[in-house]
Structure formats: structure tokens, C-alpha cells
Scaffold this motif. Structure first.
Motif, PDB file in Angstrom:
ATOM      1  N   TRP A   1       0.840  -1.211   0.000  1.00 22.44           N
ATOM      2  CA  TRP A   1       0.000   0.000   0.000  1.00 22.44           C
ATOM      3  C   TRP A   1       0.871   1.255   0.000  1.00 22.44           C
TER       4      TRP A   1
ATOM      5  N   THR B   1      -7.077  -6.716  -2.057  1.00 20.19           N
ATOM      6  CA  THR B   1      -7.846  -5.689  -1.371  1.00 20.19           C
ATOM      7  C   THR B   1      -6.901  -4.684  -0.734  1.00 20.19           C
ATOM      8  N   GLU B   2      -7.442  -3.549  -0.290  1.00 23.19           N
ATOM      9  CA  GLU B   2      -6.601  -2.559   0.387  1.00 23.19           C
ATOM     10  C   GLU B   2      -6.011  -3.141   1.663  1.00 23.19           C
TER      11      GLU B   2
ATOM     12  N   GLN C   1      -5.187  -6.228   2.217  1.00 27.00           N
ATOM     13  CA  GLN C   1      -4.073  -7.100   1.847  1.00 27.00           C
ATOM     14  C   GLN C   1      -2.853  -6.277   1.448  1.00 27.00           C
TER      15      GLN C   1
END
Length: 276
Positions: free
Chosen positions: A80, A137-138, A140
Motif C-alpha cells: 500500500w 484488497t486494500e 491485503q
């Protein structure tokens, strides 16, 4: 009229071979030096772009820098975090790897997608191709981390918001971990991102560090960026390493400078020694 052609004598041939050998002995180190100088320039630009990405992200988020995640070492940075930096500055994954590092490559998923590769069920003893991260996903992205060849001096927080990093360096200096850029008292002198210059807990092994995750997982020892040609020998005299020539250091105002190794000291003991 018949023209007689004179052939080389053995001695003349040996002289020519010796001259060629001498020229190669001069040229090859010069070419190697020129290549390393080019790598330093590319590396400096890589760090500058990453710093710019952090700064641009902070400008859109009340001064806060992106969370690097909870990796173990300072080059462990969450998917991220790098995604936010890339989006802010328009860089790709190649920028996160120093071209002088002989082992870490940007297109090898064992490093760029480090934590994710453990769930793929494939052998890890050879380079792995990158996979499409759009399926993540965010949550993850925040959980998985990459293993880069640069050190991030961004703060790493406990769930209660306190820093989990040491507040004092081995040299006695106060550590400066970046959480919010506006809170810095001297951004031009605050290190943000820099070359990885690491060793075992000693002053001679910079090239065969086997205590990180890469060695038990892949059989690949970690190594420092920008190694010089100078050899270091351990006290027992039974193994050698190469001394770093130095590293590029990027600051919180976005500028980047080269620091020679003779101006560095190990400033952090975090499983290994980190030098700057």
C-alpha cells in the motif's frame, strides 16, 4: 617482381599480446568505474523520485507520510505504501531498486511481492515473475510488504499510535522517524530514504548476510548496494567481504546527496547493523 611479406616473429607476437593485456588491465577497471558512476546517478534519481512521492502524498494528507507497514527491517515496505508513492509521483516498480545491487531485481516477485509469494505454492529457488496485484484488497496491500534495496526512515507505529522504533541511535544521536513532514524542525537535514548499507553485527561482512528472510526462504544472502573493489577479511582470516563505497541519501525536502562510506558509521542495531 615478387614481393616478400615478412611475418611476425614469436617475440613480436608476444610483445603485442603483452601490450593488449596491459591495455585491458587499464581499460576494464575504468569501464567498471564508469558503470558504477552511472548506477549512482540512476540510484540518486530513484531515491529523489521516491522522496518526491512521499512529499506529494503528505501534501494531500494533512502532512502525514504513508504508513510503511509492520515489516521487520527498514527496507520492508507495504504494498500500500509503495502504491501510494507511485500514484503520487507517477513512478513504476523499477525505481524502488538500486541498479548496483547484485541480487535484488525489480522484476523478481521474491522481492517486489515478497510476502505474497509464500502463498503461491511454487518453488522459491529461482526468480519469480510478477503477478497482477489488482486482485488484492486494500487490507491485503497494507498487510503484505515488499523487500526493497532502499531504507525508509518513516515511522512505524504500534496499534496504540506509539512508535515501535528505537528513539536513540547507537552513536548516541536522537533518532528522527518521519510521521508528519510539517512537524520536522529541519527537513533539509532529515533523512527520508537512502541506500541500503548493512552488515552483520560486525565491521567486515557487508555481502553475505544470512540472517534475513531471503536466505532461509530463497538461499540468497542479503548484500549492500554500491560495493567497492576493496576486500575486507574477517578476524579469523577464513572469509572475505567487499567494502561499500557509500550510498545516496534522500532528505525530507526532496534533495539527494552521495555520502562516502568513510563518513558513515553503524547507527542502528536492528538484527543487523544499518549504516549511514
Amino acid at each position: 617482381m615478387r614481393i616478400m611479406r615478412r611475418a611476425f616473429t614469436l617475440i613480436e607476437l608476444l610483445v603485442v599480446i603483452a601490450i593488449i593485456g596491459l591495455l585491458l588491465a587499464v581499460i576494464i577497471p575504468a569501464l567498471s568505474s564508469a558503470k558504477e558512476q552511472a548506477y549512482r546517478i540512476i540510484c540518486r534519481n530513484n531515491i529523489r523520485q521516491q522522496c518526491l512521492g512521499v512529499i506529494l502524498f503528505a501534501e494531500e494528507n494533512n502532512g502525514k507520510v504513508p504508513d510503511p507497514g509492520d515489516g521487520y527491517w527498514f527496507w520492508d515496505v507495504s504494498f500500500w505504501c509503495t502504491n501510494q508513492i507511485s500514484e503520487a509521483s507517477g513512478i513504476d516498480h523499477k525505481v524502488y531498486f538500486c541498479p548496483s545491487n547484485p541480487r535484488k531485481k525489480s522484476d523478481d516477485a521474491r522481492y517486489w511481492q515478497y510476502e505474497w509469494v509464500f502463498g503461491w505454492g511454487v518453488p522459491l529457488n529461482a526468480p519469480l515473475s510478477l503477478r497482477d496485484e489488482s486482485v488484492l484488497t486494500e487490507a491485503q496491500q497494507k498487510n503484505y510488504y515488499r523487500v526493497l534495496s532502499y531504507i525508509y526512515m518513516l515511522d512505524r507505529l504500534n496499534p496504540n499510535g506509539t512508535s515501535r522504533l528505537p528513539q536513540q541511535l547507537q552513536t548516541g544521536e536522537d533518532a528522527v522517524w518521519i510521521s508528519k513532514i510539517p512537524d520536522l524542525t529541519n527537513a533539509p537535514s532529515t533523512i527520508m530514504i537512502m541506500d541500503a548499507v548493512i552488515s552483520d553485527r560486525n565491521r567486515w561482512n557487508f555481502t553475505e548476510i544470512q540472517t534475513g528472510g531471503a536466505y532461509p526462504a530463497f538461499g540468497i544472502a542479503d548484500t549492500t548496494n554500491h560495493l567497492s573493489r576493496r576486500t575486507l577479511v574477517n578476524p579469523a582470516g577464513n572469509s572475505t567481504s567487499r567494502e561499500p563505497s557509500g550510498g545516496n541519501i534522500g532528505y525530507a525536502d526532496g534533495h539527494c546527496e552521495w555520502r562516502a562510506f568513510n563518513r558513515m558509521d553503524y547507527r542502528l542495531d536492528f538484527g543487523q547493523w544499518f549504516w549511514w
